[in-house]
Motif scaffolding. Sequence first.
Motif, PDB file in Angstrom:
ATOM      1  N   UNK A 361       0.836  -1.203   0.000  1.00  0.00           N
ATOM      2  CA  UNK A 361       0.000   0.000   0.000  1.00  0.00           C
ATOM      3  C   UNK A 361       0.870   1.253   0.000  1.00  0.00           C
ATOM      4  N   UNK A 362       0.291   2.340  -0.464  1.00  0.00           N
ATOM      5  CA  UNK A 362       1.038   3.594  -0.605  1.00  0.00           C
ATOM      6  C   UNK A 362       1.539   4.116   0.740  1.00  0.00           C
ATOM      7  N   UNK A 363       0.725   3.971   1.791  1.00  0.00           N
ATOM      8  CA  UNK A 363       1.139   4.557   3.076  1.00  0.00           C
ATOM      9  C   UNK A 363       2.377   3.880   3.663  1.00  0.00           C
ATOM     10  N   UNK A 364       2.673   2.641   3.247  1.00  0.00           N
ATOM     11  CA  UNK A 364       3.865   1.965   3.752  1.00  0.00           C
ATOM     12  C   UNK A 364       5.147   2.499   3.123  1.00  0.00           C
ATOM     13  N   UNK A 365       5.013   3.313   2.087  1.00  0.00           N
ATOM     14  CA  UNK A 365       6.189   3.893   1.449  1.00  0.00           C
ATOM     15  C   UNK A 365       6.872   4.935   2.340  1.00  0.00           C
ATOM     16  N   UNK A 366       6.180   5.387   3.372  1.00  0.00           N
ATOM     17  CA  UNK A 366       6.796   6.312   4.321  1.00  0.00           C
ATOM     18  C   UNK A 366       6.885   5.704   5.714  1.00  0.00           C
ATOM     19  N   UNK A 367       6.806   4.389   5.781  1.00  0.00           N
ATOM     20  CA  UNK A 367       6.902   3.669   7.043  1.00  0.00           C
ATOM     21  C   UNK A 367       8.315   3.107   7.194  1.00  0.00           C
ATOM     22  N   UNK A 368       9.028   3.559   8.210  1.00  0.00           N
ATOM     23  CA  UNK A 368      10.430   3.136   8.365  1.00  0.00           C
ATOM     24  C   UNK A 368      10.548   1.626   8.586  1.00  0.00           C
ATOM     25  N   UNK A 369       9.574   1.031   9.282  1.00  0.00           N
ATOM     26  CA  UNK A 369       9.609  -0.409   9.504  1.00  0.00           C
ATOM     27  C   UNK A 369       9.544  -1.186   8.202  1.00  0.00           C
ATOM     28  N   UNK A 370       8.717  -0.715   7.279  1.00  0.00           N
ATOM     29  CA  UNK A 370       8.594  -1.379   5.977  1.00  0.00           C
ATOM     30  C   UNK A 370       9.901  -1.277   5.196  1.00  0.00           C
ATOM     31  N   UNK A 371      10.578  -0.148   5.322  1.00  0.00           N
ATOM     32  CA  UNK A 371      11.844   0.020   4.601  1.00  0.00           C
ATOM     33  C   UNK A 371      12.963  -0.800   5.236  1.00  0.00           C
ATOM     34  N   UNK A 372      12.948  -0.932   6.550  1.00  0.00           N
ATOM     35  CA  UNK A 372      13.946  -1.790   7.197  1.00  0.00           C
ATOM     36  C   UNK A 372      13.759  -3.240   6.754  1.00  0.00           C
ATOM     37  N   UNK A 373      12.503  -3.659   6.650  1.00  0.00           N
ATOM     38  CA  UNK A 373      12.208  -5.005   6.148  1.00  0.00           C
ATOM     39  C   UNK A 373      12.664  -5.158   4.708  1.00  0.00           C
ATOM     40  N   UNK A 374      12.456  -4.109   3.919  1.00  0.00           N
ATOM     41  CA  UNK A 374      12.856  -4.125   2.512  1.00  0.00           C
ATOM     42  C   UNK A 374      14.365  -4.299   2.365  1.00  0.00           C
ATOM     43  N   UNK A 375      15.130  -3.568   3.162  1.00  0.00           N
ATOM     44  CA  UNK A 375      16.589  -3.673   3.059  1.00  0.00           C
ATOM     45  C   UNK A 375      17.115  -4.977   3.662  1.00  0.00           C
ATOM     46  N   UNK A 376      16.407  -5.536   4.635  1.00  0.00           N
ATOM     47  CA  UNK A 376      16.754  -6.876   5.114  1.00  0.00           C
ATOM     48  C   UNK A 376      16.561  -7.895   3.993  1.00  0.00           C
ATOM     49  N   UNK A 377      15.470  -7.718   3.262  1.00  0.00           N
ATOM     50  CA  UNK A 377      15.191  -8.576   2.102  1.00  0.00           C
ATOM     51  C   UNK A 377      16.338  -8.475   1.099  1.00  0.00           C
ATOM     52  N   UNK A 378      16.746  -7.264   0.797  1.00  0.00           N
ATOM     53  CA  UNK A 378      17.851  -7.062  -0.143  1.00  0.00           C
ATOM     54  C   UNK A 378      19.155  -7.673   0.383  1.00  0.00           C
ATOM     55  N   UNK A 379      19.314  -7.704   1.697  1.00  0.00           N
ATOM     56  CA  UNK A 379      20.558  -8.229   2.275  1.00  0.00           C
ATOM     57  C   UNK A 379      20.568  -9.750   2.377  1.00  0.00           C
ATOM     58  N   UNK A 380      19.503 -10.397   1.868  1.00  0.00           N
ATOM     59  CA  UNK A 380      19.498 -11.859   1.822  1.00  0.00           C
ATOM     60  C   UNK A 380      18.436 -12.525   2.664  1.00  0.00           C
ATOM     61  N   UNK A 381      17.652 -11.740   3.414  1.00  0.00           N
ATOM     62  CA  UNK A 381      16.591 -12.318   4.240  1.00  0.00           C
ATOM     63  C   UNK A 381      15.349 -12.542   3.377  1.00  0.00           C
ATOM     64  N   UNK A 382      15.440 -13.521   2.481  1.00  0.00           N
ATOM     65  CA  UNK A 382      14.342 -13.840   1.567  1.00  0.00           C
ATOM     66  C   UNK A 382      14.352 -15.330   1.259  1.00  0.00           C
ATOM     67  N   UNK A 383      13.290 -15.813   0.653  1.00  0.00           N
ATOM     68  CA  UNK A 383      13.145 -17.250   0.396  1.00  0.00           C
ATOM     69  C   UNK A 383      14.255 -17.809  -0.484  1.00  0.00           C
ATOM     70  N   UNK A 384      14.769 -16.980  -1.383  1.00  0.00           N
ATOM     71  CA  UNK A 384      15.796 -17.448  -2.314  1.00  0.00           C
ATOM     72  C   UNK A 384      17.212 -17.243  -1.786  1.00  0.00           C
ATOM     73  N   UNK A 385      17.321 -16.598  -0.616  1.00  0.00           N
ATOM     74  CA  UNK A 385      18.629 -16.300  -0.011  1.00  0.00           C
ATOM     75  C   UNK A 385      19.525 -15.510  -0.966  1.00  0.00           C
ATOM     76  N   UNK A 386      18.921 -14.640  -1.751  1.00  0.00           N
ATOM     77  CA  UNK A 386      19.657 -13.813  -2.712  1.00  0.00           C
ATOM     78  C   UNK A 386      20.050 -12.507  -2.025  1.00  0.00           C
TER      79      UNK A 386
END
Length: 421
Positions: A361-386
Amino acid sequence: MKIPSFYFGIGKKPVEKGTIHKEKEEFKDANWVLKHAHSGKFYEFTFEINDFPNIEIKNIKNLEETGLTFENNRISGIPTAHNMYHLDIEFFHTEDKENTDVKRVQLLVNIDPKDLWKNIPSDKDADFYKEDEVSFQGEFSDKKMVVASKRGRSHAHEGKFREDDFAVNKLPLDWNIISISDGAGSAVMAREGSRLATVSANHFFSSTEVVNEIENNVNIIYTSGDVKKEQEAKENVIRLLYEGVLYVHHTLEKSASENKFSTNDLHATLVFTLVKKFNFGYVILSFGVGDCPINLINTDLSEVRLLNTMDVGEFSGGTRFITMKEIFNDQIVTRFGIICVENFSYLVLMTDGIYDPKFLTENKLEDTGSWKTFFKDLSGDNDDLVKVDFINDTEIAQQLLHWTDFWSRGNHDDRTLAIIY
């Protein structure tokens, strides 16, 4: 005469053969259900044998067929293919190690949903051909940048083109620009619309004359100390940004006319940012039409700012495109941004192929928690371990391209993500 090992245990009471047989049979009869695996995804399962203190698992036969390995009562690895596998657990009683017995279990490896999607190359001989995926890494002001753009599964399945596009350029006077566009799915030449929108935007701002005027007015805004002059300078910068947007619109109209298209055939969104580091901070100029966000994240990820107005709605008609005349109204001024910050961690632009599955949702684009989760995902915390490595970043463009291939049920649109870091 040799006494069987099952009869006497060193330092222990003798274990009767009948007891050994009973404990082995109980282990055999235990109902063991291995959780299902998915081909291509990491899997692990640990055999909990605390209820059988005298039983040890020696090996698991047929496991090599799955691509998994067994060690310390644990199966792990990435299954190579979907199938129903029959596995034979070889085990023994600790008081009768010479006699191995077998217990059969089943392991179901489900098909990876990705494997159900075809990946048909787009037609290289077609008009306005573009590559199915591209990436870029390089410098951006005194920071670094990485961009990846990948054709979505829905397009790949039918051999259609990637409709997203981006363009990155160094401009005069140490300015830089990144433009991103998402071609409308309903537009037959969206792939060309998005390409032309990004290229023409960057071309307009490559003019030394234009950049000089922007620079002079930016200096007035942040150093003059005169409120009236500052306001006039802001209006001048917005006017120049507006002229750039109008240039893109006219370029698309001209291309449609020359190729005997409707302008609607080139429908595409457009967001861009111009960035330069001054001695008083980073100046970021922005514009957006459509549903592609531009986000600025501060140095400790404690604050996130959405820099553009998002055109979103419950229905597809909520999106606006750079090809639409109606965006050039009195409200267009709200689409431009001028900010200055001392520093930042990330400046991120993305198309809805990233935004929809990762932020919902659009409102999560300014939610710091959502962005921390996003960067954790980028750092490898995802199903593909990428992992996308922003520290040892020599391979970061390919890593980001790989990351954009993530699976998200129902989200198969083109994906473009640009990160300045």
